[in-house]
Design an enzyme around this catalytic site. Structure first.
Site, short mmCIF file in Angstrom:
data_model
loop_
_atom_site.label_atom_id
_atom_site.label_comp_id
_atom_site.label_asym_id
_atom_site.label_seq_id
_atom_site.Cartn_x
_atom_site.Cartn_y
_atom_site.Cartn_z
CD GLU A 17 -8.49 2.09 6.97
OE1 GLU A 17 -8.70 1.26 8.01
OE2 GLU A 17 -7.71 3.01 6.97
CG HIS A 55 -5.83 -0.59 8.65
ND1 HIS A 55 -5.63 0.78 8.63
CD2 HIS A 55 -4.57 -1.17 9.30
CE1 HIS A 55 -4.36 0.83 9.04
NE2 HIS A 55 -3.69 -0.14 9.35
CG ASN A 84 -8.69 0.80 11.88
OD1 ASN A 84 -7.48 -0.02 11.52
ND2 ASN A 84 -9.23 1.71 10.98
CG ASP A 102 -0.19 -0.24 2.26
OD1 ASP A 102 0.88 -0.34 2.55
OD2 ASP A 102 -1.11 -0.59 3.54
C1 F6R Z 1 1.32 -0.43 6.48
C2 F6R Z 1 0.23 -1.10 6.41
C3 F6R Z 1 -0.69 -1.28 7.57
C4 F6R Z 1 0.31 -1.44 8.87
C5 F6R Z 1 -0.81 -1.42 10.03
C6 F6R Z 1 0.23 -1.61 11.51
O1 F6R Z 1 2.00 -0.65 4.98
O2 F6R Z 1 -0.26 -1.94 5.42
O3 F6R Z 1 -1.69 -1.78 7.53
O4 F6R Z 1 0.77 -2.89 8.73
O5 F6R Z 1 -1.40 -0.11 10.37
O6 F6R Z 1 1.07 -0.67 11.47
P1 F6R Z 1 2.31 -0.94 12.42
O7 F6R Z 1 3.21 -1.98 12.07
O8 F6R Z 1 3.12 0.28 12.43
O9 F6R Z 1 1.93 -0.88 13.79
#
Ligand code: F6R
Length: 255
Positions: free
Chosen positions: A145, A140, A138, A69
């Protein structure tokens, strides 16, 4: 507790365990297509891959990476961009050449066309062999989302407020990135469901709630993206540390 869930004592052990699974997958499939999340959770795992590549560069010679992403509105050289993260932690350390790297362009003029380009590339070069994913606070996954309906393939996603408060964005050089960045580009749920293998990583107490919700397969509320993937993927494992695991699950699968 399902044997698909591996609870380890700490972040370092989680990272080592994930890296070991990746090494094994590369040995089986040298041209492995890895879908790589960014963020704090996989950083040490990627560091361990980089260390291994210094010792055994031949192992990574055919490995391919696809970016999961990207934030909309940030340039590639912004320190908060997913591009910058992947260049720093995977693409450069593993010496991934351009023909082995599939990535949303940062800040494309036409976001929809960029998603179509990535969907085409994945249709041609996919499916993903191994997805390394983190879970959002959340629930995701990527920038999929929580919604009643999930998009199947690469798409523009309106980011939830929690996602716009992600720690990554605080590294940006733009003013007020939380206000600027309202959308993300992300691979979709079908892309992840079609991945041959999925590893979901979770570390730290901030992930307790979303992890609990993902693992609670009896939940009747609308699924979070993480729960949906967890329930419907036939080859997904979750590696998490004790801090991320609720008390009542702690003893079950402790390594
Ligand atoms: C980022 C992504 C997000 C993160 C998620 C957890 O490329 O795909 O879904 O994996 O927000 O982020 P961290 O690891 O920073 O807690």
């Amino acid at each position: 507790m399902s044997e698909r869930v591996v609870v380890v004592p700490d972040f370092e052990t989680m990272s080592q365990s994930a890296a070991d699974s990746i090494f094994e997958a590369i040995r089986r499939t040298p041209s492995l297509l890895i879908c790589a999340a960014t963020g704090s959770t996989p950083t040490r795992t990627y560091g361990l891959l980089a260390e291994c590549c210094t010792r055994s560069p031949e192992l990574f010679r055919r490995v391919r990476i696809i970016k999961l992403d990207e934030w909309c509105g940030l340039n590639a050289d912004d320190p908060a961009s997913c591009e910058m993260y992947l260049q720093q932690h995977l693409v450069q350390p593993l010496k991934i050449s351009g023909d082995r790297y599939i990535a949303f362009r940062s800040n494309p003029e036409n976001r929809q066309a960029e998603c179509e380009r990535i969907a085409g590339a994945l249709a041609h070069k996919g499916p993903i062999d191994l997805a390394i994913l983190g879970i959002g606070v959340n629930g995701h996954i990527g920038f999929n989302e929580p919604h009643a309906v999930f998009a199947a393939h690469a798409h523009v996603s309106e980011l939830a407020l929690e996602s716009r408060q992600h720690a990554m964005l605080s590294k940006s050089t733009v003013d007020n990135p939380q206000e600027l960045v309202r959308y993300g580009l992300t691979l979709g749920m079908s892309d992840l469901l079609q991945a041959r293998q999925v590893i979901i990583l979770a570390s730290g107490s901030s992930k307790r709630q979303s992890l609990q919700r993902m693992l609670d397969t009896s939940a009747t509320e609308p699924a979070s993206p993480a729960s949906f993937l967890w329930q419907h993927h036939t080859n997904a494992v979750c590696i998490c540390d004790q801090a991320a695991m609720q008390d009542d699950h702690r003893d079950a699968a402790l390594l």
